[in-house]
Design a protein around this motif. Structure first.
Motif, short mmCIF file in Angstrom:
data_model
loop_
_atom_site.label_atom_id
_atom_site.label_comp_id
_atom_site.label_asym_id
_atom_site.label_seq_id
_atom_site.Cartn_x
_atom_site.Cartn_y
_atom_site.Cartn_z
N PRO A 103 -8.73 -2.94 6.10
CA PRO A 103 -8.72 -2.12 7.32
C PRO A 103 -7.65 -1.02 7.30
CG PRO A 103 -8.83 -4.44 7.91
CD PRO A 103 -8.60 -4.37 6.44
N THR A 104 -6.51 -1.31 6.71
CA THR A 104 -5.43 -0.32 6.63
C THR A 104 -5.83 0.83 5.72
OG1 THR A 104 -3.78 -2.03 7.03
CG2 THR A 104 -3.01 0.04 6.05
N ILE A 105 -6.44 0.52 4.59
CA ILE A 105 -6.91 1.57 3.67
C ILE A 105 -7.98 2.42 4.35
CG2 ILE A 105 -8.19 1.97 1.53
CD1 ILE A 105 -6.63 -0.43 0.36
N LYS A 106 -8.87 1.79 5.12
CA LYS A 106 -9.90 2.54 5.83
C LYS A 106 -9.27 3.52 6.82
CE LYS A 106 -14.13 2.07 8.55
NZ LYS A 106 -14.16 3.47 8.73
N VAL A 107 -8.24 3.10 7.54
CA VAL A 107 -7.54 4.00 8.48
C VAL A 107 -6.97 5.19 7.73
CG1 VAL A 107 -5.51 4.22 9.97
CG2 VAL A 107 -7.02 2.25 10.22
N VAL A 122 3.72 13.54 2.05
CA VAL A 122 4.53 12.44 2.54
C VAL A 122 4.05 11.18 1.84
CG1 VAL A 122 5.12 11.05 4.57
CG2 VAL A 122 4.87 13.52 4.80
N ALA A 123 4.99 10.35 1.39
CA ALA A 123 4.65 9.05 0.81
C ALA A 123 4.89 7.99 1.89
CB ALA A 123 5.51 8.75 -0.41
N ILE A 124 3.90 7.15 2.08
CA ILE A 124 3.98 6.07 3.06
C ILE A 124 3.86 4.75 2.31
CG2 ILE A 124 2.81 5.00 5.03
CD1 ILE A 124 1.75 7.84 5.66
N SER A 125 4.77 3.81 2.61
CA SER A 125 4.75 2.48 2.01
C SER A 125 4.56 1.44 3.10
CB SER A 125 6.05 2.20 1.26
OG SER A 125 6.21 3.08 0.18
N ILE A 126 3.60 0.55 2.89
CA ILE A 126 3.29 -0.50 3.84
C ILE A 126 3.18 -1.81 3.07
CG2 ILE A 126 1.62 -1.35 5.54
CD1 ILE A 126 0.55 1.61 5.61
N VAL A 127 3.91 -2.83 3.49
CA VAL A 127 3.72 -4.17 2.94
C VAL A 127 3.02 -4.98 4.01
CG1 VAL A 127 4.84 -6.24 2.05
CG2 VAL A 127 5.75 -3.99 1.45
N CYS A 128 1.89 -5.59 3.65
CA CYS A 128 1.09 -6.30 4.66
C CYS A 128 0.42 -7.53 4.05
CB CYS A 128 0.06 -5.37 5.28
SG CYS A 128 -1.12 -4.66 4.12
N ASP A 161 -5.83 16.06 -1.22
CA ASP A 161 -5.78 15.12 -0.10
C ASP A 161 -4.82 13.96 -0.36
OD1 ASP A 161 -7.35 16.39 1.71
OD2 ASP A 161 -9.11 15.12 1.44
N GLY A 162 -4.63 13.59 -1.61
CA GLY A 162 -3.67 12.54 -1.93
C GLY A 162 -4.27 11.35 -2.65
N ARG A 163 -3.49 10.28 -2.70
CA ARG A 163 -3.87 9.05 -3.40
C ARG A 163 -3.39 7.84 -2.61
NH1 ARG A 163 -6.61 11.85 -6.46
NH2 ARG A 163 -6.20 12.29 -8.61
N ILE A 164 -4.05 6.70 -2.86
CA ILE A 164 -3.62 5.42 -2.32
C ILE A 164 -3.47 4.46 -3.49
CG2 ILE A 164 -4.19 3.46 -0.83
CD1 ILE A 164 -5.94 5.40 0.81
N PHE A 165 -2.34 3.76 -3.53
CA PHE A 165 -2.08 2.77 -4.57
C PHE A 165 -1.86 1.42 -3.89
CE2 PHE A 165 -0.33 6.86 -5.85
CZ PHE A 165 -1.00 7.09 -7.04
N VAL A 166 -2.42 0.37 -4.45
CA VAL A 166 -2.24 -0.98 -3.91
C VAL A 166 -1.70 -1.86 -5.02
CG1 VAL A 166 -3.37 -2.96 -2.83
CG2 VAL A 166 -4.17 -0.65 -2.32
N SER A 167 -0.64 -2.59 -4.73
CA SER A 167 -0.06 -3.49 -5.72
C SER A 167 0.30 -4.83 -5.06
CB SER A 167 1.18 -2.86 -6.37
OG SER A 167 2.12 -2.49 -5.39
N ILE A 225 0.87 -1.17 0.00
CA ILE A 225 0.00 0.00 0.00
C ILE A 225 0.90 1.22 0.00
CG2 ILE A 225 -1.75 1.30 1.26
CD1 ILE A 225 -2.51 -1.40 2.61
N GLU A 226 0.73 2.08 -0.98
CA GLU A 226 1.48 3.33 -1.05
C GLU A 226 0.47 4.46 -0.98
OE1 GLU A 226 5.28 2.87 -3.68
OE2 GLU A 226 3.57 1.95 -4.71
N ALA A 227 0.65 5.33 -0.02
CA ALA A 227 -0.26 6.45 0.14
C ALA A 227 0.53 7.74 0.07
CB ALA A 227 -0.99 6.36 1.48
N ILE A 228 0.03 8.70 -0.70
CA ILE A 228 0.59 10.04 -0.77
C ILE A 228 -0.40 10.93 -0.03
CG2 ILE A 228 1.45 11.88 -2.25
CD1 ILE A 228 2.86 9.23 -2.83
#
Length: 115
Positions: free
Chosen positions: A71-75, A58-64, A87-93, A4-7
């Motif tokens: 639940p992580t995307i909802k947070v 800020v770019a945040i990277s989470i591997v889960c 507000d930004g973007r969320i990318f999931v790969s 999950i990468e969130a900007i």
């Protein structure tokens, strides 16, 4: 496994950090980023004119594991949302595999979560 990468806005980082640590995420990486979006609107805040493409982010990277992706995307959505442009973007790969350098283990068992 997913990445999950969130900007997000830099002003929302501390709140998101606390919310992620309080949830099932115990490690993530982050760094300051700059980018240009499609919106070129100007906003006035306390008498100062800002371009929305110049908001610090800020770019945040989470591997889960897959089970905690939603639940992580909802947070992230709940905490980082302001309703304003930028507000930004969320990318999931997909993540094919992962290894622990210390132990040599691989697979999603090297990912810790509180569940």
């Amino acid at each position: 496994m997913k990445k999950i990468e969130a900007i997000i806005r830099k002003t929302k980082f501390d709140d998101l950090k606390e919310a992620l640590l309080a949830s099932d995420i115990d490690w993530f990486e982050y760094h300051d980023v700059h980018g240009i979006g499609q919106s070129r609107q100007e906003r006035i805040y306390r008498g100062v004119v800002y371009n929305t493409d110049m908001i610090e982010r800020v770019a945040i990277s989470i591997v889960c594991r897959d089970v905690i992706v939603d639940p992580t995307i909802k947070v992230i959505l709940d905490v980082a949302h302001t309703g304003e442009i930028g507000d930004g973007r969320i990318f999931v790969s997909d993540v094919i595999d992962t290894w622990s350098i210390r132990t040599g283990e691989h697979g999603d068992t090297v990912l810790r979560d509180k569940k």
